[in-house]
Design a protein around this motif. Sequence first.
Motif, short mmCIF file in Angstrom:
data_model
loop_
_atom_site.label_atom_id
_atom_site.label_comp_id
_atom_site.label_asym_id
_atom_site.label_seq_id
_atom_site.Cartn_x
_atom_site.Cartn_y
_atom_site.Cartn_z
N THR A 95 -31.10 60.04 10.84
CA THR A 95 -32.42 59.45 10.62
C THR A 95 -33.41 60.53 10.17
OG1 THR A 95 -32.77 59.74 13.00
CG2 THR A 95 -32.28 57.49 12.24
N THR A 111 -28.70 64.90 9.80
CA THR A 111 -29.20 63.87 10.71
C THR A 111 -28.95 62.48 10.14
OG1 THR A 111 -31.19 62.92 11.73
CG2 THR A 111 -31.53 64.14 9.70
N HIS A 143 -39.60 54.68 12.11
CA HIS A 143 -38.84 55.13 10.94
C HIS A 143 -38.62 53.97 9.99
CE1 HIS A 143 -37.05 59.20 11.73
NE2 HIS A 143 -37.63 58.94 12.88
N THR A 200 -36.40 62.64 9.31
CA THR A 200 -37.82 62.52 9.67
C THR A 200 -38.68 62.98 8.50
OG1 THR A 200 -37.80 64.79 10.43
CG2 THR A 200 -37.30 63.09 12.09
N MET A 201 -39.98 62.88 8.69
CA MET A 201 -40.91 63.39 7.67
C MET A 201 -40.70 64.90 7.47
SD MET A 201 -44.96 62.87 7.67
CE MET A 201 -46.08 63.97 6.85
N GLU A 202 -40.46 65.61 8.56
CA GLU A 202 -40.22 67.06 8.48
C GLU A 202 -38.97 67.35 7.64
OE1 GLU A 202 -41.10 65.51 11.19
OE2 GLU A 202 -43.01 66.49 11.67
N ASP A 203 -37.91 66.53 7.85
CA ASP A 203 -36.67 66.75 7.10
C ASP A 203 -36.88 66.54 5.60
OD1 ASP A 203 -35.12 67.20 9.40
OD2 ASP A 203 -34.87 65.05 9.74
N TRP A 236 -49.83 56.99 8.31
CA TRP A 236 -48.89 57.90 7.65
C TRP A 236 -49.58 58.45 6.39
CZ3 TRP A 236 -43.30 55.36 7.51
CH2 TRP A 236 -42.94 55.02 8.82
N PRO A 271 -41.32 59.25 7.53
CA PRO A 271 -40.02 59.18 8.22
C PRO A 271 -39.10 58.15 7.57
CG PRO A 271 -41.83 58.47 9.66
CD PRO A 271 -42.45 58.87 8.38
N GLY A 272 -38.03 58.62 6.93
CA GLY A 272 -37.07 57.72 6.30
C GLY A 272 -37.52 57.16 4.96
#
Length: 458
Positions: A329, A327, A137, A331-334, A177, A286-287
């Motif tokens: 942290t 969350t 992350h 993530t890429m999904e978030d 990524w 992520p992040g």
Amino acid sequence: MCPRWGGLDNSFDVIVAGGNVAGASTAFDLASKGLRVLLVERRSQARVGSRSCGDGIDRYQFEKLGLPIPRGEFILREVEHAYLNSPDRKVRLRGETAGIAIDRFGLNQYLVRRALDAGVQMADRTEATGPIIEEGHVVGVHCRPSRGGDAFRVLAPVTVDATGWRARLRQAVPADWPMTEVVPHSEMALAYREERRRPEPVEDLLVEATFDFEIAPQGLYWVADRTETLVNVGIGMQWVPGIPNPRTQIHKEVLPKYPGLANTTEIRSGAGVIPNRRPIDCPVGPGIVAIGDAACQVQPMTGSGIGASMYAAGLLSEVVTVALETTKTPTMEDLFPYAHRYHTSYGTDQAANQMLRMSLQALTNAQLNRLMGSGIVSEAEIVSAARKGRLDLSFGKKLKAATKLLGEPRLVRALKRMQSDMESARDLYTRYPEDPSGLTSWRKEVKELFDRAPSARS
Ligand SMILES: Cc1cc2nc3c(=O)[nH]c(=O)nc-3n(C[C@H](O)[C@H](O)[C@H](O)COP(=O)(O)OP(=O)(O)OC[C@H]3O[C@@H](n4cnc5c(N)ncnc54)[C@H](O)[C@@H]3O)c2cc1C
């Protein structure tokens, strides 16, 4: 390990690297939602925003995106109409309402002040040198003072890369990524402009651009009065090997075409890079999130990036705020909803516009003269296709094209293909995946579509 920065409170929700239109707008939007934001900018606060620009706000872009046009002393005048000339300048197409002439430095300074007033902390004269990555992350940014001094680090669960076309942070995350996508120079334009002062005020203010692939290979040149005495003269060319020196082209080829500019004095000049293509396939990891030129959020035909960046800032801040509510942290999904919402909205325009740009660039000056002079597509339609990424070619118009361009079947085919390629691009971006699981197959389709597109070399 570098020390944390002692001079600032270290508990930020978001670090935004780059304090120009994309970064300052994002920082403002995030702070307005109650998040603690650090803006890291390599220039001093007083100098942020002094960049080369056509100094125009594209009214259509703002209206389409539902954005209020920023108001302030940086607004110079409303521009009623802009014109688009054929290479031989015998055809002059009048566009719809064009936009607003601005003092670009004034706009950027206003955006930074607005962010600071909303509670954003700023580390100016500070360069973001790379992301800090822990357990897959991005958790912060390595920094160093722009004029030398000790490196330090700042931490936050989300980092935003708004560092412009070089995309300093997204290019430095692990190569597997998707956001590391490398944008080739051939998908960027080199633009150069001079600000010139007229000795006497003029009454009839002019804003016009001329396609001329001999003077501006795969590009155009423009003359745009900003006030009665200030005029912006510029040229944009696709960044391919062997392009001529833009300053020489302005002085040798463009200025002599405008007798009214003979006695003007150059007061400022500068060049810049415009990523004039579709947005990068995946602006999130992520992040970490990319925005503005760092994510290629620019209208490919006009090079307008101000409205697109400000629009993306609104989407980004909504998605990041929601992610941080659920969350610590993201993530890429978030963060992916930001990509989905941008690509399925303005991304569709950008993709269609890149197709239009590539299709036009595959033509010669002579073909452009014929096409623009044929009357097949009306004035407003050509100019509006350039801005909206839609070309209306009804059956009747195709028939007219076949008759008017008799003897030039290649041009008729090019016109038909232009329309279908633009629609295919629009359709593909409308189908952008809702989560990262669909990204690989979608990216494959994008690559195939754009690899097949006409190009100046085909
Ligand atoms: C010649 C030219 C004319 C244009 N004309 C127009 C126009 O008329 N209208 C329009 O809408 N758009 C125009 N554009 C496009 C528009 O200027 C850009 O799309 C827009 O500025 C993008 O904003 P940005 O904030 O993403 O990037 P940038 O404006 O490039 O800003 C990036 C910021 O990040 C900072 N930075 C860079 N690296 C670091 C680092 N490592 N650490 C910290 N800070 C860093 C830079 O100092 C800068 O402040 C033009 C572009 C050019 C080149």
